[in-house]
Design a protein around this motif. Structure first.
Motif, PDB file in Angstrom:
ATOM      1  N   HIS A 268       0.856  -1.187   0.000  1.00 59.94           N
ATOM      2  CA  HIS A 268       0.000   0.000   0.000  1.00 59.94           C
ATOM      3  C   HIS A 268       0.891   1.235   0.000  1.00 59.94           C
ATOM      4  O   HIS A 268       1.906   1.275   0.707  1.00 59.94           O
ATOM      5  N   LEU A 269       0.501   2.233  -0.768  1.00 61.64           N
ATOM      6  CA  LEU A 269       1.190   3.517  -0.744  1.00 61.64           C
ATOM      7  C   LEU A 269       0.164   4.625  -0.600  1.00 61.64           C
ATOM      8  O   LEU A 269      -0.896   4.589  -1.252  1.00 61.64           O
ATOM      9  N   GLN A 270       0.479   5.594   0.236  1.00 65.24           N
ATOM     10  CA  GLN A 270      -0.388   6.740   0.471  1.00 65.24           C
ATOM     11  C   GLN A 270       0.331   8.008   0.005  1.00 65.24           C
ATOM     12  O   GLN A 270       1.466   8.272   0.430  1.00 65.24           O
ATOM     13  N   PHE A 271      -0.328   8.782  -0.859  1.00 66.52           N
ATOM     14  CA  PHE A 271       0.274   9.997  -1.393  1.00 66.52           C
ATOM     15  C   PHE A 271      -0.717  11.154  -1.301  1.00 66.52           C
ATOM     16  O   PHE A 271      -1.875  11.036  -1.717  1.00 66.52           O
ATOM     17  N   GLY A 272      -0.238  12.272  -0.783  1.00 66.96           N
ATOM     18  CA  GLY A 272      -1.048  13.483  -0.718  1.00 66.96           C
ATOM     19  C   GLY A 272      -0.410  14.591  -1.528  1.00 66.96           C
ATOM     20  O   GLY A 272       0.819  14.651  -1.680  1.00 66.96           O
ATOM     21  N   VAL A 273      -1.234  15.487  -2.054  1.00 71.49           N
ATOM     22  CA  VAL A 273      -0.775  16.615  -2.858  1.00 71.49           C
ATOM     23  C   VAL A 273      -0.802  17.880  -2.004  1.00 71.49           C
ATOM     24  O   VAL A 273      -1.793  18.149  -1.321  1.00 71.49           O
ATOM     25  N   TYR A 397      -0.552  17.774   7.343  1.00 72.51           N
ATOM     26  CA  TYR A 397      -1.316  17.458   6.135  1.00 72.51           C
ATOM     27  C   TYR A 397      -2.506  16.582   6.498  1.00 72.51           C
ATOM     28  O   TYR A 397      -2.355  15.561   7.168  1.00 72.51           O
ATOM     29  N   ALA A 398      -3.688  16.974   6.056  1.00 75.04           N
ATOM     30  CA  ALA A 398      -4.887  16.183   6.319  1.00 75.04           C
ATOM     31  C   ALA A 398      -5.772  16.187   5.083  1.00 75.04           C
ATOM     32  O   ALA A 398      -5.798  17.153   4.316  1.00 75.04           O
ATOM     33  N   SER A 399      -6.504  15.096   4.917  1.00 72.27           N
ATOM     34  CA  SER A 399      -7.442  14.974   3.813  1.00 72.27           C
ATOM     35  C   SER A 399      -8.805  14.577   4.361  1.00 72.27           C
ATOM     36  O   SER A 399      -8.905  13.990   5.445  1.00 72.27           O
ATOM     37  N   THR A 400      -9.829  14.872   3.606  1.00 74.36           N
ATOM     38  CA  THR A 400     -11.187  14.544   4.043  1.00 74.36           C
ATOM     39  C   THR A 400     -11.734  13.301   3.356  1.00 74.36           C
ATOM     40  O   THR A 400     -12.864  12.886   3.621  1.00 74.36           O
ATOM     41  N   HIS A 418     -11.325  -0.243   5.289  1.00 75.94           N
ATOM     42  CA  HIS A 418     -10.480   0.955   5.178  1.00 75.94           C
ATOM     43  C   HIS A 418     -11.260   2.212   5.562  1.00 75.94           C
ATOM     44  O   HIS A 418     -10.738   3.085   6.265  1.00 75.94           O
ATOM     45  N   ALA A 419     -12.487   2.326   5.080  1.00 76.93           N
ATOM     46  CA  ALA A 419     -13.300   3.493   5.437  1.00 76.93           C
ATOM     47  C   ALA A 419     -13.550   3.546   6.933  1.00 76.93           C
ATOM     48  O   ALA A 419     -13.456   4.605   7.563  1.00 76.93           O
ATOM     49  N   ASP A 420     -13.869   2.392   7.529  1.00 82.83           N
ATOM     50  CA  ASP A 420     -14.202   2.350   8.958  1.00 82.83           C
ATOM     51  C   ASP A 420     -12.975   2.569   9.843  1.00 82.83           C
ATOM     52  O   ASP A 420     -13.058   3.252  10.867  1.00 82.83           O
ATOM     53  N   THR A 421     -11.829   1.970   9.494  1.00 84.14           N
ATOM     54  CA  THR A 421     -10.640   2.137  10.336  1.00 84.14           C
ATOM     55  C   THR A 421     -10.083   3.556  10.247  1.00 84.14           C
ATOM     56  O   THR A 421      -9.585   4.099  11.234  1.00 84.14           O
ATOM     57  N   ALA A 422     -10.173   4.183   9.069  1.00 86.29           N
ATOM     58  CA  ALA A 422      -9.676   5.546   8.900  1.00 86.29           C
ATOM     59  C   ALA A 422     -10.705   6.592   9.310  1.00 86.29           C
ATOM     60  O   ALA A 422     -10.351   7.740   9.601  1.00 86.29           O
ATOM     61  N   GLY A 423     -11.984   6.200   9.313  1.00 85.49           N
ATOM     62  CA  GLY A 423     -13.037   7.173   9.594  1.00 85.49           C
ATOM     63  C   GLY A 423     -13.211   8.179   8.474  1.00 85.49           C
ATOM     64  O   GLY A 423     -13.660   9.311   8.701  1.00 85.49           O
ATOM     65  N   LEU A 424     -12.885   7.768   7.232  1.00 81.39           N
ATOM     66  CA  LEU A 424     -12.971   8.652   6.080  1.00 81.39           C
ATOM     67  C   LEU A 424     -13.695   7.945   4.932  1.00 81.39           C
ATOM     68  O   LEU A 424     -13.581   6.722   4.794  1.00 81.39           O
ATOM     69  N   PRO A 425     -14.417   8.709   4.099  1.00 80.72           N
ATOM     70  CA  PRO A 425     -15.028   8.080   2.923  1.00 80.72           C
ATOM     71  C   PRO A 425     -13.975   7.618   1.935  1.00 80.72           C
ATOM     72  O   PRO A 425     -12.912   8.239   1.781  1.00 80.72           O
ATOM     73  N   VAL A 426     -14.265   6.509   1.263  1.00 79.95           N
ATOM     74  CA  VAL A 426     -13.388   5.934   0.247  1.00 79.95           C
ATOM     75  C   VAL A 426     -14.027   6.136  -1.116  1.00 79.95           C
ATOM     76  O   VAL A 426     -15.201   5.811  -1.319  1.00 79.95           O
ATOM     77  N   ILE A 467     -17.719   4.774  -0.729  1.00 81.66           N
ATOM     78  CA  ILE A 467     -18.039   3.965   0.443  1.00 81.66           C
ATOM     79  C   ILE A 467     -17.803   4.831   1.674  1.00 81.66           C
ATOM     80  O   ILE A 467     -16.679   5.289   1.902  1.00 81.66           O
ATOM     81  N   ASP A 468     -18.849   5.064   2.454  1.00 83.18           N
ATOM     82  CA  ASP A 468     -18.741   5.927   3.623  1.00 83.18           C
ATOM     83  C   ASP A 468     -18.446   5.113   4.878  1.00 83.18           C
ATOM     84  O   ASP A 468     -18.867   3.952   5.000  1.00 83.18           O
ATOM     85  N   PRO A 469     -17.715   5.695   5.839  1.00 84.15           N
ATOM     86  CA  PRO A 469     -17.473   4.996   7.110  1.00 84.15           C
ATOM     87  C   PRO A 469     -18.772   4.861   7.895  1.00 84.15           C
ATOM     88  O   PRO A 469     -19.658   5.721   7.827  1.00 84.15           O
ATOM     89  N   ARG A 470     -18.887   3.786   8.656  1.00 84.16           N
ATOM     90  CA  ARG A 470     -20.059   3.544   9.484  1.00 84.16           C
ATOM     91  C   ARG A 470     -19.725   3.950  10.927  1.00 84.16           C
ATOM     92  O   ARG A 470     -18.728   3.460  11.494  1.00 84.16           O
ATOM     93  N   PRO A 471     -20.504   4.840  11.524  1.00 81.00           N
ATOM     94  CA  PRO A 471     -20.151   5.379  12.845  1.00 81.00           C
ATOM     95  C   PRO A 471     -19.921   4.303  13.907  1.00 81.00           C
ATOM     96  O   PRO A 471     -18.959   4.395  14.684  1.00 81.00           O
ATOM     97  N   ARG A 472     -20.778   3.276  13.973  1.00 78.19           N
ATOM     98  CA  ARG A 472     -20.629   2.251  15.001  1.00 78.19           C
ATOM     99  C   ARG A 472     -19.313   1.504  14.833  1.00 78.19           C
ATOM    100  O   ARG A 472     -18.542   1.319  15.792  1.00 78.19           O
TER     101      ARG A 472
END
Length: 496
Positions: A268-273, A397-400, A418-426, A467-472
């Motif tokens: 896995h690689l994560q890149f931000g601009v 650096y942060a992304s939404t 991934h969405a649930d562990t990060a708490g971010l939409p995918v 895919i949105d994160p699920r709050p629970r």
């Protein structure tokens, strides 16, 4: 009609594809090759296998597309990065290539960091560590351990550059790879000669390619020999590509400051601009201009991800039914009934940059079955991604949202995790083959069809699903994540 040939030279195979100007993939062909593993976290490949795969895959992709090969206007390719190869003056390999995942050069990486050179700012703001995966540590390993190979080498380069040389005859490197992994600074003098001098390998700069070209610029056209081997016209333009994951950013449409790309596959690689330089502990970069002009890229990465799934299959004798595993794993609650996986099976790239760390499966009981471990692996990889995003945030650096490409997108469960562990939409674009799509954009841009890479993205990259994160589940994972974070310091001493 004009068409564009791409190649994605990955860890396990090379995939050639043919695209039109709308970003449609018309034909494709994959050809696999072997990786040879050895103790000491060593991994090697035969460079001739890459060339043979490119030749076979090109013929297959053009045939599958049902077009005339004379309609190919330009080609561009993305490959694994930090896969280092030593060549003689004729361009023939002197030894197998040291794969990106090969981390035998751990002591050499420490030596690079010990130079204290200003070029090390991209390594956690100069605090390091330097990864054993990178170019200079591997070249130094060759100098120290195989001096006959190092001395005979006329060119020391990467997978990307080997194919470029075979195709065009040009001894050329990509600004993408060099700026990312060679400590090359296009804005500050080019090669990191201070590091080389401190290590006693000043001559390495002369062994590196003569030209450094940014992605999207034309390197040259095909040699008659290469054109004949590929069945293409000699006039076909070879456009500079780069590291598969970085070119994948283009294919995902991640080009604006604040956007984040997650490239999945064997790793896995994560890149931000970003709009400005950013250097922070636990973060690699920021790298200027390596993908887009006048933009910087921040980086994180996990060395083992999809490769851990493959390991599980091999470990269980290759008889696992992934569809059945997925169905059973999906029925589990977050936490896999107490099983937690540390995803460092081939060391940790970031945020710890520890090649000596290793994978761990903890919390096992006699009641656990393969699907528990299967889900725990996906969760552990999700936690590893979150640890990187946390390091990004701490560095400023942060992304939404996360835009994802690559093999893991085939698993809805894994994307939800991934969405649930990060708490971010995918977000998953219509084409998840991000390195190939990005290469197609660059090929068309280099051929003059688009005035900028951004224009190419607008024409050839289309949105897909979200895919949105699920709050629970996100709340449950937050608690489990704290236990995951405790594994590394607890195991570091035991695994030393």
């Amino acid at each position: 009609m004009a068409y564009y040939l791409t190649a994605d030279g990955g860890t396990e195979s090379l995939r050639a594809r043919v695209y039109d100007l709308s970003g449609n993939c018309l034909g494709q062909k994959a050809v696999s090759y072997d990786t040879r593993f050895a103790p000491g976290a060593r991994a090697e490949q035969a460079p001739e296998d890459w060339w043979n795969a490119l030749v076979a895959a090109t013929a297959g992709a053009v045939g599958d597309a049902g077009i005339n090969a004379s309609q190919i206007e330009a080609m561009c390719f993305a490959t694994t990065c930090c896969t280092v190869v030593a060549l003689d003056k004729a361009g023939n390999p002197l030894r197998p290539a040291l794969m990106w995942m090969d981390v035998r050069a751990n002591a050499e990486a420490d030596a690079v960091l010990a130079t204290g050179d200003p070029a090390l700012a991209i390594n956690g703001a100069g605090q390091g560590p330097v990864s054993a995966e990178w170019m200079i540590p591997k070249a130094l390993w060759l100098k120290r351990n195989e001096p006959h190979v190092y001395d005979e080498a006329y060119t020391i380069c990467e997978y990307q550059d080997f194919l470029t040389l075979r195709l065009t005859g040009e001894r050329c490197a990509s600004l993408n790879n060099t700026g990312l992994r060679w400590h090359y600074s296009n804005r500050n003098g080019g090669w990191a000669r201070g590091i080389l001098a401190a290590l006693g390998i000043d001559d390495l700069a002369e062994k590196w390619p003569d030209r450094v070209v940014p992605p999207g610029e034309v390197v040259g056209t095909l040699t008659p020999q290469a054109a004949a081997a590929l069945g293409l016209r000699p006039e076909v333009k070879v456009v500079q590509g780069g590291a598969d994951a970085l070119i994948g950013m283009i294919g995902l449409g991640v080009a604006k400051p604040g956007q984040l790309a997650l490239i999945t596959g064997s790793s896995h690689l994560q890149f931000g601009v970003t709009e400005a330089p950013l250097h922070a502990p636990g973060v690699w970069g920021a790298y200027p201009d390596i993908v887009y002009p006048d933009r910087w890229i921040v980086e994180g990465g996990q060395t083992s991800t999809g490769s851990i799934i493959n390991w599980l299959r091999r470990f269980c004798g290759g008889n696992l039914d992934l569809a059945e595993l997925n169905r059973k794993a999906e029925a589990l609650e977050p936490g896999s009934d107490g099983v937690i996986v540390q995803d460092h099976f081939q060391g940790n790239r970031t945020p710890y940059t520890d090649p000596l760390s290793r994978g761990a499966i903890v919390g096992l009981t006699l009641a656990h079955e393969p699907h528990h471990v299967f889900r725990a692996i996906m969760e552990g990889i999700g936690f590893g991604t979150r640890a990187i995003l946390d390091a990004f945030r701490a560095g400023g650096y942060a992304s939404t949202e996360i835009t994802v490409g690559g093999g893991a997108t085939a698993s809805r469960l894994w994307m939800q995790i991934h969405a649930d562990t990060a708490g971010l939409p995918v977000r998953i674009p219509a084409s998840a083959d991000a390195p190939s799509t990005g290469s197609a954009v660059l090929a068309a841009h280099g051929a003059g069809r688009f005035s900028s890479i951004d224009d190419g993205i607008a024409a050839m990259v289309r949105p897909g699903t979200s895919i949105d994160p699920r709050p629970r589940e996100t709340a449950m994972y937050h608690e489990i994540y704290q236990r995951y974070l405790g594994l590394y310091p607890a195991l570091k001493g035991a695994l030393a």
